[in-house]
Design a protein around this motif. Structure first.
Motif, PDB file in Angstrom:
ATOM      1  N   TRP B  54       0.874  -1.182   0.000  1.00  0.00           N
ATOM      2  CA  TRP B  54       0.000   0.000   0.000  1.00  0.00           C
ATOM      3  C   TRP B  54       0.904   1.222   0.000  1.00  0.00           C
ATOM      4  O   TRP B  54       1.536   1.510   1.011  1.00  0.00           O
ATOM      5  CB  TRP B  54      -0.895  -0.002   1.233  1.00  0.00           C
ATOM      6  N   LEU B  55       0.963   1.911  -1.102  1.00  0.00           N
ATOM      7  CA  LEU B  55       1.808   3.089  -1.199  1.00  0.00           C
ATOM      8  C   LEU B  55       1.040   4.318  -0.745  1.00  0.00           C
ATOM      9  O   LEU B  55      -0.126   4.491  -1.104  1.00  0.00           O
ATOM     10  CB  LEU B  55       2.278   3.283  -2.638  1.00  0.00           C
ATOM     11  N   ARG B  56       1.734   5.116   0.042  1.00  0.00           N
ATOM     12  CA  ARG B  56       1.084   6.275   0.622  1.00  0.00           C
ATOM     13  C   ARG B  56       1.293   7.473  -0.285  1.00  0.00           C
ATOM     14  O   ARG B  56       2.408   7.925  -0.490  1.00  0.00           O
ATOM     15  CB  ARG B  56       1.723   6.559   1.966  1.00  0.00           C
ATOM     16  N   PRO B 163       6.302   3.916   1.588  1.00  0.00           N
ATOM     17  CA  PRO B 163       6.318   5.315   1.143  1.00  0.00           C
ATOM     18  C   PRO B 163       6.180   5.379  -0.373  1.00  0.00           C
ATOM     19  O   PRO B 163       6.380   4.385  -1.063  1.00  0.00           O
ATOM     20  CB  PRO B 163       7.692   5.800   1.601  1.00  0.00           C
ATOM     21  N   LEU B 164       5.866   6.557  -0.866  1.00  0.00           N
ATOM     22  CA  LEU B 164       5.596   6.701  -2.289  1.00  0.00           C
ATOM     23  C   LEU B 164       6.827   6.379  -3.128  1.00  0.00           C
ATOM     24  O   LEU B 164       6.722   5.882  -4.245  1.00  0.00           O
ATOM     25  CB  LEU B 164       5.123   8.135  -2.566  1.00  0.00           C
ATOM     26  N   ARG B 165       8.024   6.665  -2.585  1.00  0.00           N
ATOM     27  CA  ARG B 165       9.229   6.455  -3.393  1.00  0.00           C
ATOM     28  C   ARG B 165       9.463   4.980  -3.694  1.00  0.00           C
ATOM     29  O   ARG B 165      10.250   4.644  -4.571  1.00  0.00           O
ATOM     30  CB  ARG B 165      10.445   7.050  -2.698  1.00  0.00           C
ATOM     31  N   ALA B 166       8.767   4.085  -3.018  1.00  0.00           N
ATOM     32  CA  ALA B 166       8.928   2.660  -3.275  1.00  0.00           C
ATOM     33  C   ALA B 166       8.347   2.273  -4.636  1.00  0.00           C
ATOM     34  O   ALA B 166       8.511   1.149  -5.094  1.00  0.00           O
ATOM     35  CB  ALA B 166       8.247   1.848  -2.175  1.00  0.00           C
ATOM     36  N   ARG B 167       7.666   3.237  -5.280  1.00  0.00           N
ATOM     37  CA  ARG B 167       6.985   2.911  -6.526  1.00  0.00           C
ATOM     38  C   ARG B 167       7.942   2.472  -7.621  1.00  0.00           C
ATOM     39  O   ARG B 167       7.597   1.679  -8.482  1.00  0.00           O
ATOM     40  CB  ARG B 167       6.204   4.147  -6.989  1.00  0.00           C
ATOM     41  N   ILE B 168       9.158   2.997  -7.580  1.00  0.00           N
ATOM     42  CA  ILE B 168      10.095   2.661  -8.645  1.00  0.00           C
ATOM     43  C   ILE B 168      10.902   1.402  -8.320  1.00  0.00           C
ATOM     44  O   ILE B 168      11.683   0.942  -9.126  1.00  0.00           O
ATOM     45  CB  ILE B 168      11.046   3.844  -8.938  1.00  0.00           C
ATOM     46  N   ARG B 176       0.238  -4.140  -5.939  1.00  0.00           N
ATOM     47  CA  ARG B 176       0.774  -2.877  -5.420  1.00  0.00           C
ATOM     48  C   ARG B 176      -0.262  -1.795  -5.676  1.00  0.00           C
ATOM     49  O   ARG B 176      -0.703  -1.616  -6.813  1.00  0.00           O
ATOM     50  CB  ARG B 176       2.087  -2.541  -6.117  1.00  0.00           C
ATOM     51  N   LEU B 177      -0.650  -1.119  -4.626  1.00  0.00           N
ATOM     52  CA  LEU B 177      -1.689  -0.096  -4.739  1.00  0.00           C
ATOM     53  C   LEU B 177      -1.145   1.240  -4.285  1.00  0.00           C
ATOM     54  O   LEU B 177      -0.267   1.300  -3.426  1.00  0.00           O
ATOM     55  CB  LEU B 177      -2.881  -0.461  -3.842  1.00  0.00           C
ATOM     56  N   LEU B 178      -1.696   2.282  -4.843  1.00  0.00           N
ATOM     57  CA  LEU B 178      -1.354   3.625  -4.402  1.00  0.00           C
ATOM     58  C   LEU B 178      -2.628   4.269  -3.861  1.00  0.00           C
ATOM     59  O   LEU B 178      -3.652   4.264  -4.545  1.00  0.00           O
ATOM     60  CB  LEU B 178      -0.797   4.434  -5.576  1.00  0.00           C
ATOM     61  N   VAL B 179      -2.541   4.765  -2.656  1.00  0.00           N
ATOM     62  CA  VAL B 179      -3.720   5.408  -2.056  1.00  0.00           C
ATOM     63  C   VAL B 179      -3.446   6.903  -1.985  1.00  0.00           C
ATOM     64  O   VAL B 179      -2.444   7.331  -1.427  1.00  0.00           O
ATOM     65  CB  VAL B 179      -4.008   4.854  -0.655  1.00  0.00           C
ATOM     66  N   LEU B 195      -1.392  -0.249  -9.185  1.00  0.00           N
ATOM     67  CA  LEU B 195      -0.179   0.050  -9.955  1.00  0.00           C
ATOM     68  C   LEU B 195       0.353  -1.184 -10.653  1.00  0.00           C
ATOM     69  O   LEU B 195       0.803  -1.112 -11.784  1.00  0.00           O
ATOM     70  CB  LEU B 195       0.899   0.619  -9.040  1.00  0.00           C
ATOM     71  N   SER B 196       0.360  -2.311  -9.961  1.00  0.00           N
ATOM     72  CA  SER B 196       0.834  -3.517 -10.631  1.00  0.00           C
ATOM     73  C   SER B 196       0.283  -4.749  -9.939  1.00  0.00           C
ATOM     74  O   SER B 196      -0.025  -4.719  -8.753  1.00  0.00           O
ATOM     75  CB  SER B 196       2.359  -3.559 -10.629  1.00  0.00           C
ATOM     76  N   THR B 197       0.142  -5.806 -10.697  1.00  0.00           N
ATOM     77  CA  THR B 197      -0.244  -7.087 -10.118  1.00  0.00           C
ATOM     78  C   THR B 197       0.654  -8.134 -10.741  1.00  0.00           C
ATOM     79  O   THR B 197       1.147  -7.947 -11.841  1.00  0.00           O
ATOM     80  CB  THR B 197      -1.698  -7.460 -10.461  1.00  0.00           C
ATOM     81  N   ARG B 198       0.826  -9.204 -10.028  1.00  0.00           N
ATOM     82  CA  ARG B 198       1.666 -10.265 -10.593  1.00  0.00           C
ATOM     83  C   ARG B 198       0.854 -11.069 -11.583  1.00  0.00           C
ATOM     84  O   ARG B 198      -0.275 -11.452 -11.311  1.00  0.00           O
ATOM     85  CB  ARG B 198       2.188 -11.170  -9.472  1.00  0.00           C
ATOM     86  N   GLY B 199       1.451 -11.319 -12.690  1.00  0.00           N
ATOM     87  CA  GLY B 199       0.833 -12.202 -13.676  1.00  0.00           C
ATOM     88  C   GLY B 199      -0.338 -11.591 -14.399  1.00  0.00           C
ATOM     89  O   GLY B 199      -1.133 -12.302 -14.990  1.00  0.00           O
TER      90      GLY B 199
END
Lengths: 497, 255
Positions: B54-56, B163-168, B176-179, B195-199
Motif C-alpha cells: 500500500w503506497l502512501r 512510502p511513495l518512493r517505493a513505486r520505482i 501494489r496499490l497507491l492510495v 499500480l501492478s499485479t503479478r501475472g
C-alpha cells in the motif's frame, strides 16, 4: 514502619504498623493521606526521629517469607504447616512424640522462641491439643490462660478464651457482642442446635476445632525443588557446538527434574561463566509453560548466536527462575487444529521475545483514561505469570466492563510521540487553524472537526489541557492537531493514515 | 475472439499456479467488505498467502486504514494480527476503533531495519498469524522475496505500508496499490490506484468514501470521470517515460 495497601475504591490505606506508630494513633485501615497529614512520613525510609519508613504491603512476599520460615522450622518437627486462609499469618507444628528429642514442651517452647529471636522476629507461641486452640491462644493471650496447656483435654482453660479467637466474620462477631457473649464458655452453655441455626455454620465448626471435638489436619509445607543445574568443564571450551551440546545436556537434566514435580519453565537464566571471572547471561522468557529441552535449546541458541563470549567458557549454570504448573492436555483424536495453532503462536511469541527482548513484544490493552497517551497500556507477552494474573484480577475488580473503543474516525492510526510543534495561521483566536506549516510543507485547511477538549486530572501533576481538531487539508490529507490551552501553541499529534 | 481471451485467461491461471509454490492453498480471497475496493484486486479481494503493498500518496492518506480493513477480515477466525512497528507510532486504541480485538494483537517494536525484516519474516511464516500489518520503509529484493515465500507457506496475509518512493522499486507483492487523498469533497474521499499485479497487466482506479461518523467504506457516489481518467493515464506511463520528460503526474505528490 507502616505497610499500606491500595484499595480500588478507598485509595491507599494503612494495612499494618509498628508499635511506635500505633502509639502515635496510627491504626490499620486509616487512609495514608491522613497519616501524611500528621507530617510524620518519610517515604525514602529515613530514620529521622518521629518519621516512619513506609512500604507497600506485598502479600505474596509475606507468603514466601513465611514458607521459608516453615521450612526452617522443620528442624523442630517433621510436620510444619501454614495457618489456613488466603493470607496465612501463622505457622503450625505437630509436636506429637517429640518429647524424646526435645524433652518437655516448655524446653521446646524456649528453643523455638530462641530460634525466632535470632532471626529478628518477635513470635507469639502457644502449645495446645489442637492447631486451632494453639493459634487462638497465640493470637489472643489472656492472663487467665497460660500459653502452654500441658494437660490434655483441659477444656475449662480454653473456654476462657474470648470469642474473637474464633476468627469469625465481622457481622457475626458484632452480633455476639450485642448479645453480651464474650467468652467461649458462654457459647458452650447455649444449646448447640440454636447456635447452628442463628449464626454462621462456621461458628460451631471453629468452636469444635478449638475444643478438640472436630478433626483438623496440618497441611505440611515442602521446600521447593532446587531447579538449577550446573556443569563445570575440566578444560574451558570455545566451540559454539560444544557449548550448545553442554547446554542441551543440562536442559535434559533440568527437564527431568521439572517433569518429576509436574512443573514447567516460564523464565530461564543461563549463565556462561568464562575464564577471567567474566560471565555472559542469557535470559529466556516464555509465553507458555514448557519443559521441552529442545524448545528451550532453540531459544537459548538464538540469543547465543548474537552474543560475543568474552573468553573460553569453563562453567555453565542454568536456573529456572520462574516456574509454573505444566498444563498437560490430553490429545484429541480428531480436533487437533486449534491447540496446534496455539502452540505455533506460542512458539512465534517466544522466538520474537527471545531475540528482540520481552519488552518489545507486547499486547496492548485499552484503559479508561481520557488522556491520549494513557488510553492504553502494553504488557509483555512472556515470562510474567504473576503479573498477568494480578492484572486480570485487578481489572475484574476495578472496572468490570472493558473501556469502550473510540469511534473509528476519531483517533489516528499513527501518533507522533512527542507531538510536533507547528506554525499556524488562524482566523479566530479559539477556532481551528486556516493554514499551517510542517516540515517545510504548507497545508491549507479545508475542513476541521472539533474542538475535542482534553483535560487531565489536577491530581496527576502538571495538567494537560488541549483542544484537538481533526483537520482535512485542501489536498485531502487528514491530520490531528491540537492547541495547548496554556500557551496557545499548536502541535501536530497524528495522521489519520 | 472469445477463444483468444479464453486462452489468455487459461494461460494466466497456469502462470499463477506455477508461480505459487503452494497450489493446495487454492484461491481463498479475503474481502474488505467494500465491493468496489475488492474489485480492484484481480480475482476480487486479497488472496491468502500473498503480500500487498500500500503506497502512501501523501500524509494522512488513508492507506493504512484500507489495509487494516483486510487485516481485520483476515483475523476473523481468531488468528492473530501482528503489528510490526519500528517507529513506534501505531496508536493501539485506533486499531480497536476500527474493530480489531486487541486481545488478538501482537505489537512488535524492533530496534532496527534488520530486526524489523526478521520479525516480518517470522510472523509471516507462522500459521497462527492471520495478517501482518506495518510500515516497511525500505526492503531489498532478496528480503522481499523471502517474505513472499514465507507468506505463501503459511497462508497468512502481509500488508505492507510503503512510502511513495517505493513505486520505482521492484516488488514481490501480489498487488501494489497507491492510495491518494482527494480534497475538496463533502466527505473524506480516497482514490486507490492499482499500480501492478503479478501475472496480469490489469490496471484500475477506484474512488472510495469513508463515512465521517461510522467509518463505513463505500464507493464514491459521483465519480469525476475526467480526473480519474487523467490520473490513470499519468500513472500508466513508465518510469523511463517520466525520467525522459522530467515530469511527474500532476496529481501525484512528487517525493
Amino acid at each position: 514502619m507502616i505497610l499500606y495497601e491500595r484499595d480500588a475504591r478507598r485509595g491507599e490505606r494503612v494495612r499494618a504498623c509498628c508499635q511506635r506508630a500505633a502509639a502515635q494513633g496510627i491504626r490499620p485501615g486509616m487512609p495514608l493521606a491522613e497519616v501524611a497529614a500528621t507530617g510524620m512520613l518519610e517515604k525514602t525510609g529515613g530514620s529521622a526521629e518521629g518519621s516512619y519508613h513506609i512500604a507497600r504491603h506485598e502479600p505474596e512476599e509475606d507468603r514466601q517469607a513465611l514458607l521459608h520460615l516453615a521450612i526452617e522450622c522443620q528442624q523442630f518437627s517433621p510436620l510444619v504447616g501454614m495457618a489456613e486462609g488466603d493470607s496465612p499469618d501463622g505457622l503450625q507444628m505437630d509436636l506429637r512424640g517429640l518429647d524424646r528429642v526435645f524433652g518437655d514442651e516448655r524446653d521446646l517452647h524456649g528453643r523455638v522462641e530462641e530460634f525466632f529471636r535470632r532471626r529478628g522476629y518477635f513470635a507469639r507461641l502457644a502449645i495446645a491439643d489442637t492447631p486451632s486452640a494453639a493459634s487462638a491462644l497465640a493470637r489472643y493471650p489472656t492472663e487467665a490462660v497460660p500459653p502452654i496447656i500441658a494437660a490434655p483435654g483441659d477444656r475449662s482453660l480454653l473456654e476462657q478464651l474470648p470469642v474473637a479467637a474464633l476468627n469469625l466474620p465481622d457481622h457475626v462477631q458484632q452480633m455476639l457482642q450485642h448479645l453480651g457473649i464474650d467468652r467461649l464458655s458462654q457459647l458452650e452453655s447455649l444449646p448447640r442446635a440454636s447456635l447452628a441455626a442463628r449464626f454462621d455454620s462456621s461458628l460451631l465448626q471453629r468452636l469444635d476445632r478449638i475444643l478438640g471435638r472436630a478433626d483438623e489436619v496440618i497441611v505440611a509445607c515442602h521446600a521447593p525443588e532446587d531447579l538449577n543445574v550446573r556443569l563445570a568443564f575440566e578444560h574451558p571450551i570455545v566451540q559454539p557446538e560444544a557449548i550448545l551440546w553442554a547446554i542441551q545436556r543440562l536442559l535434559v537434566q533440568l527437564a527431568e527434574r521439572l517433569n518429576a514435580c509436574g512443573l514447567g519453565v516460564l523464565q530461564l537464566e543461563c549463565q556462561l561463566i568464562c575464564q577471567g571471572g567474566r560471565s555472559c547471561e542469557i535470559r529466556v522468557g516464555l509465553f507458555r509453560v514448557t519443559a521441552d529441552p529442545d524448545h528451550l535449546l532453540g531459544l537459548i541458541r538464538m540469543q547465543l548466536e548474537q552474543q560475543r563470549l568474552p573468553d573460553a567458557v569453563h562453567e555453565l549454570r542454568i536456573d529456572a527462575t520462574s516456574t509454573a504448573v505444566c498444563e498437560s492436555r490430553q490429545r484429541d483424536l480428531f480436533a487437533e487444529s486449534i491447540p496446534r495453532d496455539l502452540t505455533k503462536l506460542g512458539a512465534l511469541i517466544e522466538r520474537l521475545s527471545s531475540r528482540l527482548g520481552s519488552e518489545r513484544v507486547l499486547r496492548p490493552e485499552l484503559q479508561a483514561d481520557a488522556q491520549i497517551e494513557r488510553a492504553y497500556r502494553c504488557r509483555p507477552l512472556t515470562g510474567e505469570p504473576t503479573a498477568n494474573k494480578a492484572a486480570t484480577r485487578e481489572r475484574s475488580r476495578t472496572d468490570r466492563s472493558p473501556p469502550a473503543a473510540p469511534g473509528p474516525m476519531f483517533r489516528p492510526l499513527r501518533l507522533f510521540d512527542p507531538p510536533r510543534p507547528i506554525e499556524v495561521i488562524g482566523i479566530a483566536m479559539d477556532g481551528p487553524p486556516a493554514k499551517f506549516f510542517d516540515r517545510r510543507e504548507t497545508y491549507q485547511v479545508a475542513r476541521a472537526f472539533g474542538p475535542e477538549r482534553m483535560e487531565t486530572g489536577w491530581w496527576r501533576g502538571p495538567s494537560v489541557r488541549r483542544d484537538y481538531y481533526r483537520v482535512e487539508t485542501t489536498g485531502g490529507n487528514r491530520l490531528w492537531l491540537f492547541r495547548r490551552l496554556q500557551d496557545q501553541q499548536w502541535f501536530l499529534h497524528g495522521e489519520f493514515e | 475472439m472469445t477463444s483468444t481471451t479464453d486462452t489468455i485467461a487459461r494461460l494466466r491461471a497456469e502462470i499463477r499456479r506455477l508461480e505459487c509454490s503452494r497450489a493446495m492453498l487454492g484461491d481463498q480471497r479475503i474481502s474488505s467488505g467494500c465491493e468496489a475496493l475488492d474489485a480492484l484486486f484481480p480475482g476480487g479481494g486479497v488472496r491468502r498467502g500473498s503480500l500487498v503493498e500500500w503506497l502512501r500518496g501523501g500524509v494522512g492518506s488513508g492507506a493504512a486504514t484500507l489495509a487494516l480493513h483486510y487485516a481485520r477480515q483476515a483475523c476473523r477466525q481468531g488468528t492473530s494480527l501482528v503489528v510490526v512497528d519500528r517507529l513506534r507510532q501505531v496508536y493501539p486504541p485506533a486499531l480497536a476503533g476500527w474493530g480489531i480485538d486487541l486481545a488478538q494483537v501482537i505489537l512488535v517494536h524492533p530496534r532496527d531495519v534488520r530486526e524489523e525484516l526478521w520479525a516480518w519474516d517470522q510472523s509471516l511464516r507462522c500459521a497462527a498469524v492471520g495478517a501482518v500489518w506495518g510500515e516497511i520503509e525500505r526492503i531489498d529484493g532478496r528480503s522481499f522475496r523471502r517474505l513472499q515465500l514465507a507468506v505463501e507457506d503459511s497462508g497468512g496475509v502481509g500488508l505492507l505500508l510503503r512510502p511513495l518512493r517505493a513505486r520505482i522499486e521492484p516488488t514481490w507483492a501480489d498487488v501494489r496499490l497507491l492510495v491518494q487523498p482527494c480534497g475538496g469533497q463533502q466527505v473524506r474521499r480516497l482514490s486507490v490506484h492499482l499500480l501492478s499485479t503479478r501475472g496480469s497487466a490489469a490496471r484500475g482506479t477506484v474512488s472510495l468514501e469513508l463515512d465521517e461518523w461510522s467509518g463505513r467504506l463505500q464507493k464514491a457516489r459521483d465519480l469525476h470521470e475526467t480526473r480519474t481518467g487523467n490520473l490513470a493515464a499519468s500513472l500508466a506511463r513508465t518510469t523511463a517515460d517520466r525520467r525522459a520528460t522530467g515530469t511527474y503526474g500532476s496529481s501525484v505528490d512528487p517525493v
